[in-house]
Every structure is written in C-alpha cells, then in structure tokens.
Motif scaffolding. Structure first.
Motif, PDB file in Angstrom:
ATOM      1  N   ALA A 246      -8.058  10.800  -0.138  1.00 37.72           N
ATOM      2  CA  ALA A 246      -7.107   9.702   0.029  1.00 37.72           C
ATOM      3  C   ALA A 246      -5.964  10.127   0.947  1.00 37.72           C
ATOM      4  CB  ALA A 246      -6.569   9.263  -1.326  1.00 37.72           C
ATOM      5  N   PHE A 247      -5.603  11.413   0.908  1.00 37.29           N
ATOM      6  CA  PHE A 247      -4.481  11.886   1.728  1.00 37.29           C
ATOM      7  C   PHE A 247      -4.806  11.786   3.217  1.00 37.29           C
ATOM      8  CE2 PHE A 247      -3.551  13.571  -2.395  1.00 37.29           C
ATOM      9  CZ  PHE A 247      -2.167  13.561  -2.478  1.00 37.29           C
ATOM     10  N   PHE A 248      -5.965  12.336   3.631  1.00 40.17           N
ATOM     11  CA  PHE A 248      -6.216  12.251   5.073  1.00 40.17           C
ATOM     12  C   PHE A 248      -6.712  10.872   5.504  1.00 40.17           C
ATOM     13  CE2 PHE A 248      -9.987  14.886   3.667  1.00 40.17           C
ATOM     14  CZ  PHE A 248     -10.963  13.934   3.864  1.00 40.17           C
ATOM     15  N   ALA A 249      -7.191  10.070   4.561  1.00 41.07           N
ATOM     16  CA  ALA A 249      -7.649   8.737   4.950  1.00 41.07           C
ATOM     17  C   ALA A 249      -6.488   7.756   5.108  1.00 41.07           C
ATOM     18  CB  ALA A 249      -8.647   8.203   3.928  1.00 41.07           C
ATOM     19  N   PHE A 250      -5.330   8.028   4.429  1.00 36.18           N
ATOM     20  CA  PHE A 250      -4.258   7.030   4.436  1.00 36.18           C
ATOM     21  C   PHE A 250      -2.942   7.469   5.067  1.00 36.18           C
ATOM     22  CE2 PHE A 250      -7.055   5.082   1.354  1.00 36.18           C
ATOM     23  CZ  PHE A 250      -6.961   3.760   1.712  1.00 36.18           C
ATOM     24  N   LEU A 251      -2.643   8.773   5.001  1.00 36.71           N
ATOM     25  CA  LEU A 251      -1.299   9.179   5.433  1.00 36.71           C
ATOM     26  C   LEU A 251      -0.986   8.767   6.868  1.00 36.71           C
ATOM     27  CD1 LEU A 251      -0.725  12.660   3.751  1.00 36.71           C
ATOM     28  CD2 LEU A 251       0.336  10.471   3.224  1.00 36.71           C
ATOM     29  N   GLY A 252      -2.002   8.777   7.747  1.00 32.97           N
ATOM     30  CA  GLY A 252      -1.730   8.477   9.146  1.00 32.97           C
ATOM     31  C   GLY A 252      -1.871   7.010   9.507  1.00 32.97           C
ATOM     32  N   ILE A 253      -1.956   6.122   8.521  1.00 37.27           N
ATOM     33  CA  ILE A 253      -2.343   4.733   8.838  1.00 37.27           C
ATOM     34  C   ILE A 253      -1.268   4.009   9.665  1.00 37.27           C
ATOM     35  CG2 ILE A 253      -1.515   3.672   6.668  1.00 37.27           C
ATOM     36  CD1 ILE A 253      -4.143   2.056   6.669  1.00 37.27           C
ATOM     37  N   ALA A 254       0.007   4.301   9.384  1.00 34.98           N
ATOM     38  CA  ALA A 254       1.075   3.634  10.140  1.00 34.98           C
ATOM     39  C   ALA A 254       1.158   4.194  11.565  1.00 34.98           C
ATOM     40  CB  ALA A 254       2.413   3.806   9.427  1.00 34.98           C
TER      41      ALA A 254
ATOM     42  N   THR B 283      -1.769  -6.608   4.065  1.00 29.86           N
ATOM     43  CA  THR B 283      -1.250  -5.303   3.644  1.00 29.86           C
ATOM     44  C   THR B 283      -0.405  -5.442   2.378  1.00 29.86           C
ATOM     45  OG1 THR B 283      -1.235  -4.602   5.942  1.00 29.86           O
ATOM     46  CG2 THR B 283       0.043  -3.274   4.425  1.00 29.86           C
ATOM     47  N   LEU B 284       0.435  -6.490   2.321  1.00 26.56           N
ATOM     48  CA  LEU B 284       1.280  -6.688   1.138  1.00 26.56           C
ATOM     49  C   LEU B 284       0.427  -6.919  -0.108  1.00 26.56           C
ATOM     50  CD1 LEU B 284       4.149  -8.874   2.654  1.00 26.56           C
ATOM     51  CD2 LEU B 284       4.238  -6.450   2.016  1.00 26.56           C
ATOM     52  N   VAL B 285      -0.612  -7.711   0.030  1.00 25.76           N
ATOM     53  CA  VAL B 285      -1.506  -7.941  -1.105  1.00 25.76           C
ATOM     54  C   VAL B 285      -2.107  -6.618  -1.584  1.00 25.76           C
ATOM     55  CG1 VAL B 285      -3.744  -8.903  -1.739  1.00 25.76           C
ATOM     56  CG2 VAL B 285      -2.106 -10.310  -0.498  1.00 25.76           C
ATOM     57  N   LEU B 286      -2.545  -5.817  -0.603  1.00 28.22           N
ATOM     58  CA  LEU B 286      -3.201  -4.556  -0.970  1.00 28.22           C
ATOM     59  C   LEU B 286      -2.215  -3.551  -1.565  1.00 28.22           C
ATOM     60  CD1 LEU B 286      -5.680  -4.196   1.997  1.00 28.22           C
ATOM     61  CD2 LEU B 286      -6.242  -4.573  -0.401  1.00 28.22           C
ATOM     62  N   ILE B 287      -0.939  -3.615  -1.128  1.00 23.15           N
ATOM     63  CA  ILE B 287       0.058  -2.728  -1.729  1.00 23.15           C
ATOM     64  C   ILE B 287       0.161  -3.032  -3.223  1.00 23.15           C
ATOM     65  CG2 ILE B 287       2.521  -2.164  -1.865  1.00 23.15           C
ATOM     66  CD1 ILE B 287       2.683  -2.713   1.146  1.00 23.15           C
TER      67      ILE B 287
ATOM     68  N   TRP C 294      -3.940  10.160 -10.631  1.00 24.94           N
ATOM     69  CA  TRP C 294      -2.908   9.239 -10.125  1.00 24.94           C
ATOM     70  C   TRP C 294      -2.257   9.639  -8.800  1.00 24.94           C
ATOM     71  CZ3 TRP C 294       2.028  11.003  -9.620  1.00 24.94           C
ATOM     72  CH2 TRP C 294       2.427  12.064 -10.428  1.00 24.94           C
ATOM     73  N   PRO C 295      -2.046  10.949  -8.496  1.00 27.44           N
ATOM     74  CA  PRO C 295      -1.369  11.218  -7.211  1.00 27.44           C
ATOM     75  C   PRO C 295      -2.163  10.655  -6.024  1.00 27.44           C
ATOM     76  CG  PRO C 295      -1.384  13.194  -8.580  1.00 27.44           C
ATOM     77  CD  PRO C 295      -2.294  12.203  -9.230  1.00 27.44           C
ATOM     78  N   ALA C 296      -3.494  10.848  -6.036  1.00 32.35           N
ATOM     79  CA  ALA C 296      -4.311  10.346  -4.930  1.00 32.35           C
ATOM     80  C   ALA C 296      -4.266   8.821  -4.876  1.00 32.35           C
ATOM     81  CB  ALA C 296      -5.749  10.829  -5.076  1.00 32.35           C
ATOM     82  N   LYS C 297      -4.200   8.188  -6.066  1.00 35.82           N
ATOM     83  CA  LYS C 297      -4.152   6.722  -6.071  1.00 35.82           C
ATOM     84  C   LYS C 297      -2.794   6.206  -5.610  1.00 35.82           C
ATOM     85  CE  LYS C 297      -7.849   5.720  -9.250  1.00 35.82           C
ATOM     86  NZ  LYS C 297      -8.280   5.191 -10.554  1.00 35.82           N
ATOM     87  N   LEU C 298      -1.753   7.006  -5.864  1.00 33.88           N
ATOM     88  CA  LEU C 298      -0.411   6.603  -5.442  1.00 33.88           C
ATOM     89  C   LEU C 298      -0.272   6.663  -3.918  1.00 33.88           C
ATOM     90  CD1 LEU C 298       2.429   5.757  -6.279  1.00 33.88           C
ATOM     91  CD2 LEU C 298       3.025   8.161  -6.543  1.00 33.88           C
ATOM     92  N   VAL C 299      -1.034   7.559  -3.285  1.00 32.15           N
ATOM     93  CA  VAL C 299      -0.967   7.683  -1.833  1.00 32.15           C
ATOM     94  C   VAL C 299      -1.237   6.335  -1.160  1.00 32.15           C
ATOM     95  CG1 VAL C 299      -2.103   8.687   0.181  1.00 32.15           C
ATOM     96  CG2 VAL C 299      -1.585  10.111  -1.773  1.00 32.15           C
ATOM     97  N   VAL C 300      -2.175   5.557  -1.726  1.00 31.52           N
ATOM     98  CA  VAL C 300      -2.574   4.313  -1.067  1.00 31.52           C
ATOM     99  C   VAL C 300      -1.416   3.315  -0.956  1.00 31.52           C
ATOM    100  CG1 VAL C 300      -4.229   2.419  -1.069  1.00 31.52           C
ATOM    101  CG2 VAL C 300      -4.943   4.686  -1.819  1.00 31.52           C
ATOM    102  N   PRO C 301      -0.771   2.916  -2.088  1.00 37.37           N
ATOM    103  CA  PRO C 301       0.343   1.973  -1.917  1.00 37.37           C
ATOM    104  C   PRO C 301       1.506   2.549  -1.101  1.00 37.37           C
ATOM    105  CG  PRO C 301       0.148   2.671  -4.222  1.00 37.37           C
ATOM    106  CD  PRO C 301      -1.069   3.162  -3.507  1.00 37.37           C
ATOM    107  N   VAL C 302       1.753   3.848  -1.209  1.00 36.68           N
ATOM    108  CA  VAL C 302       2.852   4.444  -0.439  1.00 36.68           C
ATOM    109  C   VAL C 302       2.551   4.351   1.065  1.00 36.68           C
ATOM    110  CG1 VAL C 302       4.017   6.608   0.121  1.00 36.68           C
ATOM    111  CG2 VAL C 302       3.649   5.973  -2.271  1.00 36.68           C
ATOM    112  N   ALA C 303       1.346   4.783   1.453  1.00 34.64           N
ATOM    113  CA  ALA C 303       0.996   4.756   2.879  1.00 34.64           C
ATOM    114  C   ALA C 303       0.960   3.328   3.395  1.00 34.64           C
ATOM    115  CB  ALA C 303      -0.353   5.429   3.098  1.00 34.64           C
ATOM    116  N   LEU C 304       0.451   2.398   2.562  1.00 36.30           N
ATOM    117  CA  LEU C 304       0.405   1.001   2.998  1.00 36.30           C
ATOM    118  C   LEU C 304       1.809   0.423   3.119  1.00 36.30           C
ATOM    119  CD1 LEU C 304      -2.662  -0.426   1.008  1.00 36.30           C
ATOM    120  CD2 LEU C 304      -2.535   0.065   3.448  1.00 36.30           C
ATOM    121  N   SER C 305       2.753   0.881   2.277  1.00 34.81           N
ATOM    122  CA  SER C 305       4.129   0.392   2.392  1.00 34.81           C
ATOM    123  C   SER C 305       4.745   0.837   3.711  1.00 34.81           C
ATOM    124  CB  SER C 305       4.981   0.918   1.236  1.00 34.81           C
ATOM    125  OG  SER C 305       4.430   0.497   0.014  1.00 34.81           O
TER     126      SER C 305
END
Lengths: 209, 468
Positions: free
Chosen positions: A69-77, A115-119, A144-155
């Motif tokens: 989840a970290f490398f799949a999401f951290l760079g999304i923005a 994106t807001l819906v997915l957050i 939970w840490p890996a799952k938290l990455v998703v809403p944080v990166a999407l925000s």
C-alpha cells in the motif's frame, strides 16, 4: 499516453503553493521508492536465505503485503502533479485555450468528487481494521497502518486536485496558452523527445563518459 | 413515474451499458483512465444497490464497498513483482549493459547480410531481458546503434525503422510488466505468462532478423556486413554483457525451476543490476532519480489497476461480461473469424490509446468472451474451438493481445517508438522512421498470424512447466 509534462511557474501565490506542495509530494514519492528498494533487499535476502541456509525470513509474505500500500499510494499526488496518470489525449490534444481549460477543469472536478468518496470509504475500511485490531495471517502484524495510507494519500491527492481546480479556473478566466501550476499537454513528439533526453542522460552516465 | 423510479427499474444489463458508456465518455474527454473507471464503477454500484435497497442505504453500501477496493486489490502478493521489474529497467541504464551487448552482437552476427541490423535486433532482444519497456529500449538503441549503421552506409530510414521495431520486443521477453498486469486482470498464473512470452519474443526477433537478411539480399547498396572479427575477439566481448545472461538465468531458474516466486526473481535481478550500476559509478543522485521514476511508474500502474478493478466489481453485479459473451458466441460465424475481428479492433484501438490503459479497460469484458468462444471455463483441448484448454487459451490470448498492443507502438498516427527514435536522432524525421519501420509491419503481421495459427509456439514452455 502521458509520462511527464512540463509545469510552469511564476511568483504568484498559486505557483508558490504549488512548489511548496511539490516538496511534500516529492518526499512521499521518494519514500515510496525507498520502500520498493527495501522490498528488493527483503525478497533477495529471503530467497538467498532459503537457498543457502534453508532459513527464510519469518513473516516475509506479511511484510510484503503490508509494504505494498505504501509504494502503491504514497506517490499518487506527485504523479497527478507531473501529469503521470495515463489518459487518452486524442481529444484534449486537439483543442486549445479556453475550451481546453474548461475541459480540464471539468475533468479535475470529476476526479476530485470520486477521490472524496474514496477517502471516506477507505477511511471506514481503516477504521474497521483499527477497531477490531485486525492483523496479518502469519506473524500478526497490525493491518491498520497500511489501510490508513490509502485515505491519507488520497487526501493529499484531493488537495493537489483543489490546487489544480484553482489553476484551471484562473486559466479559464485569463485564457491564453500557458497556465501555471498544471501539467501542460504536449504532443507525442515533444513527450518522446523529453523522455528520450532523460533516459540518455542516464545512459551516458552509465557508460562512464 | 419519476426519473428516479425509472432508473431503479432498469435491468442490470442496461445499467451496465449506461455506466460503461459513461466511462467511455469520461475517457474520451481526457479524465485520467484510472479515475474514469473508478468513477463509473462507483456510480454503477450506487445505481445497482439503490435499486435494491433504496437510495440512502444503497449509497452507503456502495461507498463502503468502493472503499475496500483500493487497499485490498493493491495488497496482492503477485503484484509486488511489478516495482521490481520497473526498478531493473531504470537501473539497467546505469549498469552500462547496452553498449556491451551491442558490441557482442556486432562481433557475433555482424558478418550476416544486413549484419548491423541483425545485431541491433538481437541486442535489443537481449536488453529486453533487463528492461520491460519498449519506448526506453528504442531510445537507448537509437543512441548507440543508429550512428554505427549510418557510418557503414546503411539507409537512415532503415536504421531508424530497425531500432523503433526492435524496441517492441521488450514487452514479450521477460521481465514484462504488461504481461504481469494481464495475468492479474484475468487471474492467471504470473509465472506461466512470463514464461509464455519468451518463445514468441524470441520468435519475433528471428522474424525481424530474417526480414533484414532478406532485404539485404534483394536490395542493392543496402549496407555491408561487418567482417574481420576472430573467435578470440568474439569471446572477449562476452564478459561485459554477462550480467544480462545472469539476470535471464535467475528469472528462468526461479520461475521455470519453481525455486522462487516471480517477485523473488525480479528482486534478485534488481539486486544484481544495482551492484553492477554501483560498480560503474552510480551514486545517490542517480539512484534517487531511478527510485523516483520507479515509484512514479509503479503508482501509475497500481492506480489504474485498482481503478479498473472497482469498475470490474460493478461489472460483476451488472452481468455485462456474460451478456457480451452470450452475444459473441451466438454470432453466426466461426469462432476463429470472431477472434480475428477482436484482434483487428485492438489494432485500431491501439492507435489511439496507451497499451496498458487499453488492455485494462477492455479485458474485463473481452476476455470472458474469448474464453467462452473457446468453449468455456473448464473446456479441454479436445472439445475446444481453438484446440487448446481454457487455461491455455487465456495464456495464448494474452500473448497475442500484448503483441498486438506492441504492434501499435510502431504504427501511425501515434506510434510512440517512432517518435522516440525521431526525437533522439535529429537527422531522422518522424516520416522517415514510419517509412523505415514499414517492412516490420509485415514481419509483425506474419508473427501475429503465426501465433494465432500455431498456439504451440506460445504454450510449449508453460506446458513443460506443467502450468497449462
């Protein structure tokens, strides 16, 4: 068909915020890259350990699955800022000026809405895992840490999209061909030339010249 | 009856069609593919659930379901292979392997008619073993192979064409990121698909080489062979290119021999290439650049994967794939004819879309239809329409579709490889490259026809592994 596009800057607030935000995005993306780097070492150690000493790393699969989840999401923005998410530019490549900026504005607003819906949805997903203390199969890593990455990166992506809405709105009002703080559309030839140039810079270094 | 009631009473297939239509509109107006698919998928879920349980509950259920997909779909062990393959590609430039390979190929096969062209094709095929990206391969070889060919008096159009076409070999010869993505979408074994790409990739390279030799034999002033290397010089050229063979060896031993997972093979390969790159003088700045690029490309690929899988989740509720399959199988023509039409449709679509986006958007609907054409999910080779089992069919179709997508990288109007070659070599215009690459269209068409007619070329290796 987009890889990396040019983003213009000036000394307006918008551009300053854009560049400041870029720093955060760059750090996050590099963190994602470093997680990939660590994954390579982990998997290498695992396979060598198993071959040579019959001693695989305990919980290898758990670690890899949590790392993803970290490398799949951290760079999304960052990828959005650089125009790196692929799209079809057959139509938008043809139009220019205001009609183009209106289309881009609509497209970014639509992206922001999903994106807001997915957050919200991914936050609920995290919250469930956190509340029931869900953990991984083998060595009981908390999930939970890996799952938290998703809403944080999407925000962070949502903030980037809001910046782009600001920038495209400005472009719609001002018109013109060179808005700041958004990836510019380049034709295939320009993209290819830029890409080739970046690769060849690296190649030359690799050849030791 | 209000509009809302009317929407709620629609059957699921109509909902599927409307939502798919919406997604295509979004894609055409330039919404990033991943988000267009995610948006369509989410709206579809809202529609289906609110028809069943009322709007308020329907929306909440849809949000919850959509919210689980990005994390759960991304944390799939077999996908962890993708960043390792991408990292190998970005590090390979720093390891300086391309020039070594080209030099070795020149000494070994340069004596053939059109020898430099053949050497370019073979060294690009070799480089493909450490690089999963066509465009990158073309860019690198445009820099090293074209000047040498021009010096020897080869036609500049031909030289540019060879390089643009040779780049496409990267997507079949492992490690190929696009084959991994295909495997994930159709839920097949990643290792089997990677191995399946090996022979067709090598076969394509040989068809290219054969084409070049034929052209050199039949045309005057084509360009001289390179002679004068003795065996000692030939063997001298090998050690510098050795890491490539080593990486190929690792991947084959790991996957084919079943001693490691594909991710472990990719990681071991990346580790070896990293060591060589460090020895060749790569430092933190270059490594940082490679990591940033790897992270960006990885995010791009993962985003489109979860975006499309959100749409696929909706499709499952809407029954659209099975309806499409029923329609395809009910057509009054031979299954092979239908397959050929599907492939032609890909050729057209590929002219306007990026290969990864095109495959991800279409496969959820097209793939089940192709499997149904062959005779269904559990069909044996004897009872099937194409003479192969359903697992065999999924591997075979994957290889053909990827070859098709690569074919589009050298066709006008936006054959990216051709633009890259023209971008690197200012003396070649884009028109020159498109003209030069023309013979390779024919070679590719022959290759695709051969792969369609003889599934054995694709399936021999995976069958040896006992995978199909």
């Amino acid at each position: 068909m987009s890889s990396s596009s040019r983003v213009l800057g000036d000394d307006s607030y918008l551009s300053k915020i854009d560049r400041l935000f870029l720093r955060l995005e760059t750090v996050l993306t590099l963190a994602g890259g470093i997680v990939i780097f660590l994954l390579v070492f982990l998997a290498t150690a695992n396979v060598l350990g198993r071959w040579i000493f019959s001693l695989p790393i305990s919980g290898y699969i758990d670690w890899v699955e949590q790392a993803m989840a970290f490398f799949a999401f951290l760079g999304i923005a960052y990828t959005q800022r650089e125009g790196g998410h692929i799209r079809m530019d057959m139509l938008v490549g043809k139009i220019q000026g205001r009609p183009l900026w209106v289309t881009e504005l609509v497209s970014v607003i639509l992206m922001l809405s999903v994106t807001l819906v997915l957050i919200y949805g991914s936050f609920l997903h995290f919250l469930r895992a956190y509340q029931i203390g869900d953990s991984s199969m083998d060595i009981n890593l908390p999930i939970w840490p890996a799952k938290l990455v998703v809403p944080v990166a999407l925000s962070i992506l949502a903030l980037r999209l809001i910046l782009q809405i600001w920038a495209y709105s400005r472009a719609v009002i001002a018109g013109g061909d060179n808005p700041i703080a958004v990836p510019l559309i380049e034709d295939a030839a320009a993209v290819a030339a830029a890409e080739a140039k970046s690769l060849l810079g690296q190649d030359e270094m690799g050849e030791g010249k | 009856m209000s509009l809302f009631e009317a929407l709620g009473q629609m059957d699921s297939i109509s909902i599927g069609l409307w939502v798919t239509g919406l997604m295509l509109v979004l894609v055409v107006i330039g919404v990033r593919v991943a988000f267009a698919a995610a948006m369509a998928g989410f709206m579809g879920l809202v529609w289906i659930f609110s028809a069943k349980m009322g709007f308020d509950r329907g929306v909440l259920v849809a949000i919850k379901m959509a919210g689980t997909i990005p994390h759960s779909k991304v944390s799939t062990l077999s996908l962890s292979l993708i960043p390792t393959f991408i990292l190998i590609g970005f590090l390979a430039y720093h390891a300086g392997l391309t020039r070594a390979l080209f030099e070795a190929a020149k000494r070994w096969v340069g004596w053939l008619p059109g020898g430099m062209g053949v050497a370019t094709v073979l060294s690009a095929a070799g480089f493909a073993a450490v690089s999963g990206a066509s465009v990158a391969t073309s860019a690198v070889f445009a820099r090293i192979a074209i000047p040498e060919m021009l010096k020897l008096g080869y036609d500049k159009r031909f030289a540019a064409g060879v390089v643009a076409a040779s780049g496409t070999l990267a997507s079949l010869i492992p490690p190929s990121a696009i084959l991994v993505i295909y495997a994930i979408i159709v839920e097949q074994d990643v290792g089997a698909l990677l191995m399946a790409g090996f022979l067709p990739g090598a076969f394509s390279a040989l068809v290219y080489a054969g084409m070049i030799i034929l052209m050199a034999k039949t045309r005057k002033d084509f360009g001289p062979p390179v002679t004068g290397y003795n065996w000692a010089q030939r063997f001298e050229s090998l050690p510098a290119a050795f890491p490539i063979f080593f990486v190929v060896g690792i991947i084959v031993v790991c996957i084919y021999g079943g001693v490691g997972t594909p991710t472990e093979a990719g990681s071991l390969g990346a580790f070896v290439i990293l060591c060589i790159a460090l020895k060749k003088g790569m430092r933190w700045n270059e490594l940082k650049g490679a990591l940033m690029e790897t992270a960006k490309l990885t995010v791009m690929i993962f985003t489109i994967i979860w975006g499309v899988l959100l749409y696929v989740r909706f499709l499952g509720f809407a029954d659209l794939p099975s309806a499409f399959s029923d329609w395809i199988t009910s057509l009054d023509q031979s299954p092979m004819m239908t397959l050929v039409f599907i492939l032609l449709a890909y050729a057209v679509l590929g002219m306007f879309m990026d290969a990864i986006g095109m495959l991800l958007l279409t496969l959820p609907v097209v793939y089940p239809a192709v499997i149904a054409l062959n005779g269904g999910d559990a069909v044996t080779a004897a009872d099937s329409a194409f003479g192969i089992s359903s697992v065999g069919c999924s591997i075979w179709f994957g290889i053909i579709v990827v070859k098709m997508a690569e074919f589009c990288l050298i066709t006008p109007p936006i054959g990216l490889n051709c633009f890259v070659v023209a971008g690197v070599r200012p003396e070649c215009s884009v028109q020159d490259v498109f003209r030069g690459v023309m013979p390779f269209f024919i070679a590719d068409a022959l290759t695709i026809a051969a792969l369609v007619a003889m599934p054995g070329i694709v399936l021999w290796l995976p069958e040896l592994m006992g995978l199909s």
